[in-house]
Design an enzyme around this catalytic site. Structure first.
Site, PDB file in Angstrom:
ATOM      1  N   LYS A 165     -36.469   1.205  -4.203  1.00 14.35           N
ATOM      2  CA  LYS A 165     -37.852   0.800  -4.026  1.00 14.35           C
ATOM      3  C   LYS A 165     -38.237  -0.398  -4.904  1.00 14.35           C
ATOM      4  CE  LYS A 165     -42.189   0.772  -3.153  1.00 14.35           C
ATOM      5  NZ  LYS A 165     -42.211  -0.633  -3.619  1.00 14.35           N
TER       6      LYS A 165
ATOM      7  N   CYS B  91     -42.588   1.280   0.752  1.00 18.24           N
ATOM      8  CA  CYS B  91     -41.415   0.637   1.341  1.00 18.24           C
ATOM      9  C   CYS B  91     -40.758  -0.293   0.328  1.00 18.24           C
ATOM     10  CB  CYS B  91     -41.818  -0.202   2.553  1.00 18.24           C
ATOM     11  SG  CYS B  91     -42.841   0.703   3.724  1.00 18.24           S
TER      12      CYS B  91
ATOM     13  N   HIS C 250     -33.033  -3.413  -2.746  1.00 14.79           N
ATOM     14  CA  HIS C 250     -32.032  -2.803  -1.879  1.00 14.79           C
ATOM     15  C   HIS C 250     -31.308  -3.841  -1.029  1.00 14.79           C
ATOM     16  CE1 HIS C 250     -29.853  -0.243   0.702  1.00 14.79           C
ATOM     17  NE2 HIS C 250     -30.735  -0.095   1.667  1.00 14.79           N
TER      18      HIS C 250
ATOM     19  N   CYS D  95     -25.717   1.094   4.841  1.00 17.51           N
ATOM     20  CA  CYS D  95     -26.188   1.009   3.449  1.00 17.51           C
ATOM     21  C   CYS D  95     -25.257   1.734   2.489  1.00 17.51           C
ATOM     22  CB  CYS D  95     -27.604   1.560   3.331  1.00 17.51           C
ATOM     23  SG  CYS D  95     -28.774   0.711   4.392  1.00 17.51           S
TER      24      CYS D  95
END
Lengths: 403, 472
Positions: free
Chosen positions: A343, A216, A347, A91
């Site tokens: 969030k 999540c 992402h 990431c």
């Protein structure tokens, strides 16, 4: 370190696609969309670019041979035989692209380069990130260790260590998610735009105990891009450019989960990267000196722990120092993820690093797309990115500011 | 005299109440049956029973492992050798799978006795396990349960002497499965009872009694196989056994009919109550019949720490519904999975076989710390791996450090519980937790290890270890 990169490299143009489930766009479409905006923002043509780096975790390919090469970028942009390189650090890939591009400028090899972060995740037909291709241990040791599964272990451990009941712990996390959704709703390019309440977040369907639906991030497509030039040339492009104050990448030794001494309540890699980047940028008291932190909040607990691990408050004091003071709002004492964060903004793995920098860039220019979240008189911000999972991270931090 | 030197058993934690089955199909079945977890098969259950059996046993004395099952996980690829590795037995060992007959368990014991008597093996580990399925909506479905038992056969420290045996083979066809059958086929039950079960059992027992110069009255207990709930009384009567005093219960109400493992499990439950001097009659049936006269010795007292049937019966979790059972045993066509198969590279498993199968970690001789899986360099003091020595960790217990419960996991028994466990004496295991009640997981609870089938891909069953709340 031989020499600090501080103020040697300027960002003179940035672009960011609409984030979301981009059924209309493939990986090359996303690269084109972000880059076109960045080039227009810098007032240049693709022919002015001398080299490029593209950061992506998977491109769009869930295939055994892994993600594609940088040809996804040269082909989308029709650059004519300039060097284009794909970088990957989970990431952190987007931030790695920026870092490589900045080093290309700082080394005086190039005058004008491009950094792109991109990910196309929604062509797979399922939610989540999919399976790992067989490698060391995987997928037998650690089978079914999903990202929520691994981050939720940190939430359980944090609640236990600091004496929080599940209800108390979940409420602290819910407050973070309420803030993320508040800003997602105030960002035209964000993926998730619906505001939520603490009650909704606490009572949401469980994903992975103790993390619920609103703890999540979703699975998002998107890309972001930046044009970098030597700081001394920046004025040729624009007056409101920003410069890079510091970069740090801390690659963990990777065995935290297996280390008896690790308790899952802090990110060791983030602590180390923060120390390095603060020293490089000359920051002594980050909470006082930084005006915006865009950090890696793939889960609500990730925001909490990253905040503490960057020394923005003492370990275990998040509730007192952030939740109760509402410090993390754009008009608070230490704004965090006022873009909506991973969030709510979304992402797309490789896109996030450069996307965080995009938010800081726009904030410093006073040009955020929706003025209600504009921070006043902001000159410096921090972008934090991490790949991997608790105990096995690679963390990147960039500090960006007015020259 | 050669005989049983140790025993062990295993019952999976899940139970399916027959009321639940009645609720789906009708019927009047009572009690419950044990159901192997989604990550269990006859091999892993066999490993459990074997580990219970060889607790405290000098492993080098085990020269052979015979695995009896009608449901081994592979058609071609031996289960016994995987089992031997999971039990951390030595490499110079004779291993074999004995399959295709319920009687392969008792025949394995007879073969083990022969090996011991011939002096070609000091001790033989005999393991029986089954996960047989009856056709849905039949009495067999309701009756059949899953379980395992194991015996160590040797001639030193014998706890149960096997004084004599008889064995008859028969070409009679009663119950069968074809190569790709999941569920058993059978002929009409009265035909089986009248033409095969009763006459063959009678013949085997009377030959045994004659050979041993004994009568039915000489036995304090009789372990008598029955294909179903209804056939056993006829033979008990014809043998002149007292059904209340002498006949050992077949565990049908608590565990179910466990196929190859039935007689071994029932024998373990008889031995748990036995005292020195007791004589036990053991009769197995299927493709003929065999009968055995057993005598319990004083050595039985040293086996009291086995979990056995009693120990494993004490732990159970009810399966919430029949759907869960269908999931566990793959009884329906399911949603097609768009995920990539979780394929595991066989060379990776082979390179690190001591980790995956034997669960060896390493100890750094520079700093003394224990690590699992083995890294290339000490994660504590960065000493090179040349300073490591292997340490077996599968018998360790430890404390739960933290966990999470993934409700949306693709696990067949969600939530998928991820756990970090610190072993007593050192070592941290990042692990999946199985056989747990999600409402009863607590940081600090004591965990132990269990060998499980993690997932299948490319037609390969991938086995590895998980943690579970300690049983006992």
């Amino acid at each position: 370190m031989r020499e600090s990169i501080k103020d040697k490299v300027a960002i003179v143009g940035m672009g960011c696609t609409q984030f979301g489930e981009r059924w209309d766009a493939d990986v090359e479409d996303l690269i084109k969309e972000a880059t076109t905006e960045a080039l227009e923002d810098a007032g240049i043509d693709i022919k002015d670019i001398q080299a490029g780096w593209v950061g992506t975790g998977r491109g769009s390919q869930q295939v055994p041979m892994g993600p594609p090469s940088a040809i996804i970028a040269s082909s989308a942009l029709q650059t004519q035989y300039i060097p284009f390189t794909r970088v990957e650090n989970l990431c952190c890939a987007g931030q790695e692209a920026l870092r490589a591009a900045a080093f290309g400028i700082a080394s005086k090899c190039y005058d004008c380069v491009l950094a792109i972060g991109v990910e196309k995740l929604k062509d797979t037909g399922y939610g989540g990130l999919g399976e790992m291709y067989p490698g060391k241990w995987e997928p037998l040791y650690g089978a079914l260790s999903t990202p929520p599964g691994r981050y939720a272990m940190a939430a359980t451990a944090y609640f236990s260590k600091f004496g929080l009941s599940p209800q108390e712990g979940k409420t602290i996390l819910a407050e973070i998610s309420v803030k993320s959704h508040y800003y997602g709703a105030r960002n035209p390019k964000s993926h998730l735009k619906r505001e939520i309440t603490v009650e909704e977040a606490v009572n949401a369907p469980m994903i992975c105990w103790p993390l619920g639906l609103y703890d999540c991030c979703g699975v998002t497509d998107g890309a972001s891009a930046a044009v970098l030039v030597p700081a001394e040339d920046a004025k040729k492009y624009r007056d409101d450019y920003v410069t890079i104050k510091g970069f740090a990448i801390a690659t963990g030794a990777g065995w935290g989960k297996e280390n008896e001494d690790y308790d899952f309540t802090y990110w060791a890699e983030t602590r180390e990267a923060a120390k390095v980047v603060y020293a490089e940028a000359g920051i002594k008291d980050p909470r006082k000196e930084l005006q915006l932190v865009e950090l890696h909040d793939c889960f609500s607990i990730a925001e909490l722990i990253a905040t503490e691990s960057m020394f923005l408050c003492e370990h275990g004091k998040f509730r007192e120092e952030f939740t109760e003071k509402r410090a993390y709002y754009h008009d608070g004492e230490m704004p965090v993820d006022v873009s909506g964060g991973l969030k709510s903004f979304g992402h797309p793995i490789g896109a996030s690093g450069a996307r965080e920098v995009y938010e800081i860039y726009k904030q410093i220019q006073g040009k955020v797309e929706e003025p209600s979240r504009q921070i006043k008189n902001i000159e410096i911000g921090l972008a934090h990115n991490q790949g991997g999972h608790p105990g096995r991270f690679v963390t990147g931090i960039a500090i960006i500011g007015a020259p | 005299m050669a005989g049983i030197t140790s025993y062990g058993a295993y019952i999976p934690i899940y139970r399916l109440s027959r009321e639940t089955i009645n609720g789906v199909w009708g019927g009047t079945g009572k009690g419950e049956k044990a159901v192997a977890n989604a990550d269990e098969d006859s091999l892993t259950m066999g490993v459990e029973a074997a580990r219970d059996c060889i607790k405290g046993v000098e492993k080098d004395s085990i020269d052979a492992l015979y695995f009896a099952s009608t449901t081994p996980p592979y058609k071609e690829k031996q289960s016994a050798s995987i089992m031997a590795a999971a039990c951390d037995l030595k490499e110079d060992i004779v291993t074999v799978d004995l399959t295709d007959s319920i009687r392969s368990a008792t025949i394995a014991i007879m073969m083990a006795l022969d090996a011991v008597k011939a002096g070609s093996a000091r001790q033989v580990l005999v393991v029986a396990a089954d996960t047989r399925l009856g056709p849905p909506d039949t009495a067999f479905e309701s009756l059949f349960g899953d379980g395992a038992a194991a015996f160590l056969i040797g001639n030193e420290g014998v706890a149960v002497e096997i004084e004599g045996s008889t064995c008859l083979a028969s070409e009679f066809v009663d119950y069968w499965r074809l190569e790709y059958d999941k569920i058993i086929r059978s002929w009409e039950d009265r035909f089986i009872r009248e033409e095969s079960y009763v006459p063959y059992v009678e013949k085997a027992v009377s030959a045994l009694l004659k050979k041993q110069n004994m009568t039915a009255k000489d036995f304090s207990k009789a372990v008598i196989y029955s294909p179903d709930r209804r056939m056993q009384p006829a033979i008990v009567k014809s043998l002149g056994l007292d059904p209340k005093e002498q006949v050992q219960g077949l565990l049908f109400d608590t565990v179910g009919h466990t196929g190859t493992a039935l007689v071994p499990m029932v024998l373990v439950s008889a031995l748990e109550e036995a005292k020195a001097g007791d004589r036990i009659l053991v009769v197995n049936y299927g493709d003929g019949a065999d009968a055995h006269a057993l005598r319990v010795t004083e050595e039985i007292g040293k086996l009291k720490d086995r979990r056995g049937i009693k120990g494993y019966l004490a732990f159970k979790i009810q399966l919430a519904n029949y759907g869960k059972y269908m999931r566990f045993r793959d009884l329906m066509e399911w949603e097609h999975d768009l995920f990539m198969e979780r394929r595991m590279a066989l060379p990776e498993v082979w390179r690190r076989r001591n980790f995956y199968f034997r669960f060896y970690g390493v100890k750094c001789t520079k700093c003394g710390r224990i690590m699992v899986p083995p890294p290339n360099v000490c994660i504590y003091c960065q000493a090179d791996e040349k300073y490591f020595e292997e340490v077996p960790l599968s018998d360790k217990q430890g404390k739960l450090v933290t966990y999470s419960m993934d409700v949306r996991s693709r696990a067949l028994d969600p939530p998928n519980v991820l756990a970090a466990v610190n072993f007593d004496g050192g070592g941290r295991f990042f692990s999946q937790m199985t056989d747990r009640d999600p409402d009863k997981i607590e940081i600090g609870m004591t965990m132990e290890l269990t060998f499980r089938r993690i997932h299948d891909a490319l037609g390969i069953h991938n086995y590895f270890w998980k943690c579970r709340p300690v049983r006992g």
